[in-house]
Design an enzyme around this catalytic site. Sequence first.
Site, short mmCIF file in Angstrom:
data_model
loop_
_atom_site.label_atom_id
_atom_site.label_comp_id
_atom_site.label_asym_id
_atom_site.label_seq_id
_atom_site.Cartn_x
_atom_site.Cartn_y
_atom_site.Cartn_z
CB ILE A 63 -0.94 -0.01 1.23
CG1 ILE A 63 -1.90 1.19 1.20
CG2 ILE A 63 -0.18 -0.06 2.54
CD1 ILE A 63 -2.97 1.16 2.29
CB SER A 64 1.23 4.11 -2.31
OG SER A 64 1.44 3.41 -3.50
#
Length: 214
Positions: A63-64
């Site tokens: 997840i960025s």
Amino acid sequence: MRDTAKHQGLRNQLVSLLQQKGIQDINVLKAMQLIPRHFFLESGFEDFAYQDKAFPIGAGQTISQPYTVAFQSQLLEVKTDDKILEIGTGSGYQTAVLCKMGAKVFTIERQIDLYKKTSKLLPKLGFKPKVISFGDGYKGLVTDAPFDGIIVTAGAPYIPQPLMAQLKIGGRLVIPVGEDKQIMTLLIRKTETHFEQHEFGDFRFVPMLEDKNR
């Protein structure tokens, strides 16, 4: 899954940090203030969900970090009811941010396990993209084109021609381009054949899986 006052307080702190880092788009900040990022992480990472860091989500993906999500979303300049194509659904967090901003989101995921998980999670949380599909991001979604904006959430070795072709005139393509590290790149389609290109410095993403039939 619970969203508590403590979580909201941590989100408020995160939004303040994003503002300090230069995020100015009110719609982006408001969306990220409202969306429980901890719902998109494994339970073991819940206590760290509002740090400005990327975390693993399985299948070799991440997840960025919130700043990256905010930065890409800001570059898109999303308006209500814009058709946005997202390449790389991942955890679904970026998808949720775009939905909360009022976009009509079409999203593609190449990892089957993530696709199965996220396609159930997003509606459960009240986020309803127009399309969540399992497929090859390099090809885009021809049947739903053209798009007002396209966002790629993995590092691409080059800018795929099909994505450029599926962009409306005046549309914006946000894509990190490069191998080991990527340069955040914005293409704005000016005419059928002319694209204006801007670059915004180095970022690091997991690689976008190369299509065998380039």
